[in-house]
Design an enzyme around this catalytic site. Structure first.
Site, PDB file in Angstrom:
ATOM      1  N   LYS A  78       0.843  -1.195   0.000  1.00 12.92           N
ATOM      2  CA  LYS A  78       0.000   0.000   0.000  1.00 12.92           C
ATOM      3  C   LYS A  78       0.884   1.254   0.000  1.00 12.92           C
ATOM      4  O   LYS A  78       1.839   1.335   0.797  1.00 12.92           O
ATOM      5  CB  LYS A  78      -0.898  -0.002   1.244  1.00 12.92           C
ATOM      6  CG  LYS A  78      -1.982  -1.070   1.215  1.00 12.92           C
ATOM      7  CD  LYS A  78      -3.089  -0.692   0.234  1.00 12.92           C
ATOM      8  CE  LYS A  78      -4.249  -1.668   0.336  1.00 12.92           C
ATOM      9  NZ  LYS A  78      -5.322  -1.362  -0.612  1.00 12.92           N
ATOM     10  N   ASP A  98      -0.262  -0.338  -4.450  1.00 15.66           N
ATOM     11  CA  ASP A  98      -1.672   0.080  -4.526  1.00 15.66           C
ATOM     12  C   ASP A  98      -1.828   1.445  -3.864  1.00 15.66           C
ATOM     13  O   ASP A  98      -1.620   1.589  -2.660  1.00 15.66           O
ATOM     14  CB  ASP A  98      -2.559  -0.966  -3.835  1.00 15.66           C
ATOM     15  CG  ASP A  98      -4.046  -0.677  -3.997  1.00 15.66           C
ATOM     16  OD1 ASP A  98      -4.391   0.341  -4.641  1.00 15.66           O
ATOM     17  OD2 ASP A  98      -4.861  -1.474  -3.486  1.00 15.66           O
ATOM     18  N   GLU A 135      -1.339   0.160  -8.888  1.00 17.81           N
ATOM     19  CA  GLU A 135      -2.792  -0.004  -8.845  1.00 17.81           C
ATOM     20  C   GLU A 135      -3.461   1.300  -8.412  1.00 17.81           C
ATOM     21  O   GLU A 135      -3.047   1.911  -7.428  1.00 17.81           O
ATOM     22  CB  GLU A 135      -3.094  -1.137  -7.850  1.00 17.81           C
ATOM     23  CG  GLU A 135      -4.562  -1.435  -7.597  1.00 17.81           C
ATOM     24  CD  GLU A 135      -4.738  -2.586  -6.586  1.00 17.81           C
ATOM     25  OE1 GLU A 135      -3.770  -3.355  -6.355  1.00 17.81           O
ATOM     26  OE2 GLU A 135      -5.841  -2.712  -6.033  1.00 17.81           O
ATOM     27  N   ASP A 183      -8.504  -0.553 -10.144  1.00 22.27           N
ATOM     28  CA  ASP A 183      -9.260  -1.291  -9.140  1.00 22.27           C
ATOM     29  C   ASP A 183     -10.601  -0.595  -8.883  1.00 22.27           C
ATOM     30  O   ASP A 183     -11.619  -0.954  -9.477  1.00 22.27           O
ATOM     31  CB  ASP A 183      -8.413  -1.420  -7.857  1.00 22.27           C
ATOM     32  CG  ASP A 183      -9.143  -2.107  -6.718  1.00 22.27           C
ATOM     33  OD1 ASP A 183     -10.199  -2.701  -6.969  1.00 22.27           O
ATOM     34  OD2 ASP A 183      -8.669  -2.046  -5.560  1.00 22.27           O
ATOM     35  N   LYS A 227     -12.807  -7.431  -9.086  1.00 21.34           N
ATOM     36  CA  LYS A 227     -13.312  -7.854  -7.779  1.00 21.34           C
ATOM     37  C   LYS A 227     -14.732  -8.351  -7.972  1.00 21.34           C
ATOM     38  O   LYS A 227     -15.681  -7.564  -8.040  1.00 21.34           O
ATOM     39  CB  LYS A 227     -13.227  -6.698  -6.774  1.00 21.34           C
ATOM     40  CG  LYS A 227     -11.759  -6.356  -6.458  1.00 21.34           C
ATOM     41  CD  LYS A 227     -11.579  -5.508  -5.253  1.00 21.34           C
ATOM     42  CE  LYS A 227     -10.079  -5.392  -4.924  1.00 21.34           C
ATOM     43  NZ  LYS A 227      -9.790  -4.281  -4.013  1.00 21.34           N
TER      44      LYS A 227
HETATM   45  O1  OSB Z   1      -7.746  -1.527  -2.593  1.00 21.32           O
HETATM   46  O2  OSB Z   1      -7.325  -3.521  -3.042  1.00 21.32           O
HETATM   47  C1  OSB Z   1      -7.787  -2.710  -2.275  1.00 21.32           C
HETATM   48  C2  OSB Z   1      -8.738  -4.371   1.029  1.00 21.32           C
HETATM   49  C3  OSB Z   1      -9.916  -3.722   1.305  1.00 21.32           C
HETATM   50  C4  OSB Z   1     -10.374  -2.766   0.443  1.00 21.32           C
HETATM   51  C5  OSB Z   1      -9.646  -2.435  -0.688  1.00 21.32           C
HETATM   52  C6  OSB Z   1      -8.466  -3.079  -0.984  1.00 21.32           C
HETATM   53  C7  OSB Z   1      -7.991  -4.049  -0.081  1.00 21.32           C
HETATM   54  C8  OSB Z   1      -6.744  -4.746  -0.255  1.00 21.32           C
HETATM   55  C9  OSB Z   1      -6.638  -6.121   0.365  1.00 21.32           C
HETATM   56  O3  OSB Z   1      -5.793  -4.267  -0.793  1.00 21.32           O
HETATM   57  C10 OSB Z   1      -6.662  -7.192  -0.616  1.00 21.32           C
HETATM   58  C11 OSB Z   1      -6.939  -8.538   0.018  1.00 21.32           C
HETATM   59  O4  OSB Z   1      -8.066  -8.784   0.491  1.00 21.32           O
HETATM   60  O5  OSB Z   1      -6.046  -9.357   0.024  1.00 21.32           O
HETATM   61 MG    MG Z   2      -6.837  -1.759  -4.570  1.00 22.36          MG
END
Ligand code: OSB
Ligand code: MG
Length: 363
Positions: free
Chosen positions: A164, A189, A214, A239, A263
Site C-alpha cells: 500500500k 496500490d 494499482e 481497481d 473484484k
Molecule cells: O484496494 O485492493 C484494495 C482491502 C480492502 C479494500 C480495498 C483493498 C484491499 C486490499 C486487500 O488491498 C486485498 C486482500 O483482500 O487481500
Molecule cells: Mg486496490
C-alpha cells in the site's frame, strides 16, 4: 430439470482481524460481512457480501446490501426455478446498481448449480489451471515494518506482494525493499491518492521497477487515466475504477488501463465477472482478481474464476491464516509452494464452518 430456489438465508458476521489493516483510507480491525445460503432440497450454495460497515471503499455498505437482498433481490428469486445461474442474474438485472448485494446472491447460485451438477465450479467455468499463484497485501507505517512484513510474506512462500502506498511516501523506501527480493513481483496500490497536483511524485514511483501501480488516481478522475496511463512506463491497473463491464469497456476504448483488477464481489458476481474476463482477454489486457479482506467463501469463488486463461497475473489470494486466526470455512485455504491448489470437490470446494458461524454470527 430445473433447480428450485427454496430458501435464501442471510447471516451477518463480525470477526476480528489478526492484525489491524491500516491504510490512508481506513483502519479495519474487525470485518463485518454477510454470508448467504441458497437452498434447493438438500443442496446449499454459498455466497459472501463483501461491502464494508461504512462507505469508505465502495458506496454500498453491509446495511444497504442486507436491505437490498432482503427486500428486493430475495423476493425476486425465492421460489424461482432455473436451469442456469445466468437466468437468476437476468431476473434481477433491472435493479439499479447495488452490485455487491447482487454478487452475494449470484455467487451462491453458481455454487448451488455446480453442486447439483456434481462438478467443481472451476470446471463449470471451463478453467484450466489446477493451481493458482497466491498474492498478499502489506500495510505498513515505517520502513522497518515494511521490510519485516515483506520478509515474512516471502518466507511464507508468497511470490507476489502488494504494498500500500500514497502520495506522501518516499519512493526510495520501496526501492530499497524491492532490491532485497529480485524474484518477487511487487505491486503498489495507491487507492486513488494521486491527482494532477502530484504527478511528479507518481513519476518517482514510476521509476523504481514496480511490476504495476494499482489505482493511482480516484475512480472519478477518468481523464487523468486517459492522459497518464499511456505515458507511464509502469503498467497501470484499475481497481476502484472497475465496478462493471461498462467500466472495463471504457478502459479498453480509451487505453486508460494496462490491467484490470477484477473484484467479483464488487462488479455483481461471477456472471458479470465472466463477461469481464472475456472482454479483457479479447482486448489483450492483463487481469487479476482482487480481494477486500474476505472470508473463504468469497476467496474460493475467486479461485474458481482465477483458473481461467484470461486471468493473467497473480491476485489478492492470501491464505486463510493471513487475515484470520481461523477462517469461517473448512477446509481453510493454504499455500503450497506459493500457490493455492484448486479443489476438485463439487461447487466452490469449501463449506461454512457451523461452529465458527455460531461463534461470530451477529444476526
Ligand atoms: O484496494 O485492493 C484494495 C482491502 C480492502 C479494500 C480495498 C483493498 C484491499 C486490499 C486487500 O488491498 C486485498 C486482500 O483482500 O487481500
Ligand atoms: Mg486496490
Amino acid at each position: 430439470m430445473g433447480i428450485r430456489i427454496d430458501e435464501v438465508k442471510i447471516h451477518r458476521v463480525v470477526v476480528p482481524l489478526k492484525k489491524p489493516f491500516h491504510t490512508k483510507l481506513q483502519h479495519v480491525q474487525e470485518r463485518e460481512s454477510l454470508l448467504i445460503e441458497v437452498k434447493s432440497g438438500d443442496f446449499i450454495g454459498y455466497g459472501e457480501g463483501v461491502a464494508f460497515t461504512t462507505p469508505w471503499y465502495t458506496e454500498e455498505t453491509v446495511k444497504t446490501t442486507k436491505f437490498v437482498l432482503r427486500h428486493v433481490l430475495i423476493p425476486i428469486v425465492e421460489g424461482m426455478t432455473f436451469d442456469h445461474p445466468q437466468e437468476v442474474y437476468e431476473a434481477f438485472r433491472h435493479v439499479r446498481g447495488n452490485r455487491m448485494a447482487k454478487a452475494a446472491l449470484d455467487m451462491a447460485c453458481w455454487d448451488l448449480y455446480a453442486k447439483v451438477q456434481k462438478k467443481p465450479l472451476y470446471e463449470i467455468y471451463g478453467g484450466q489451471k489446477r493451481a493458482i499463484d497466491a498474492g498478499v497485501v502489506v500495510t505498513w507505517k515505517t520502513e522497518e515494518e515494511l521490510m519485516e512484513e515483506v520478509t515474512r510474506a516471502v518466507e511464507e512462500g508468497y511470490r507476489r506482494v502488494k504494498i500500500k502506498i500514497h502520495r506522501h511516501i518516499d519512493p526510495s523506501i520501496l526501492q530499497r525493499v524491492i532490491a532485497q527480493f529480485p524474484a518477487v513481483y511487487f505491486f503498489a496500490d495507491a487507492n486513488g491518492s494521486f491527482s494532477s497536483q502530484s504527478i511528479e511524485k507518481l513519476r518517482e514511483f514510476d521509476a523504481i521497477g514496480l511490476r504495476l501501480i494499482e489505482q493511482p488516481f480516484s475512480r472519478e478522475a477518468r481523464t487523468l487515466y486517459e492522459q497518464w496511463t499511456p505515458k507511464l512506463q509502469t503498467p497501470i491497473a484499475l481497481d476502484e475504477s472497475i465496478a462493471s463491464l461498462e467500466d472495463v469497456q471504457w478502459a479498453i476504448e480509451t487505453n486508460a488501463a494496462d490491467c484490470i483488477v477484477l473484484k467479483p464481489g464488487r462488479v455483481g458476481g461471477p456472471t458479470e465477472s465472466l463477461a469481464i474476463i472475456e472482454q479483457t482477454k479479447e482486448a489483450g489486457l492483463d487481469l487479476w482478481i482482487g480481494g477486500m479482506i474476505e472470508f473463504g467463501i468469497s476467496k474460493a469463488h475467486n479461485i474458481a474464476l482465477a483458473t481461467l486463461e484470461g486471468v493473467t497475473l497473480p491476485g489478492d489470494f492470501s491464505a486463510s491464516n493471513h487475515f484470520w486466526a481461523q477462517d469461517l470455512v473448512t477446509p481453510p485455504l493454504t499455500l503450497c509452494d506459493g500457490q493455492m491448489i484448486v479443489s476438485d470437490v463439487p461447487g466452490i470446494g469449501v463449506t461454512l464452518d457451523e461452529q465458527m458461524l455460531k461463534k461470530y454470527k451477529a444476526d
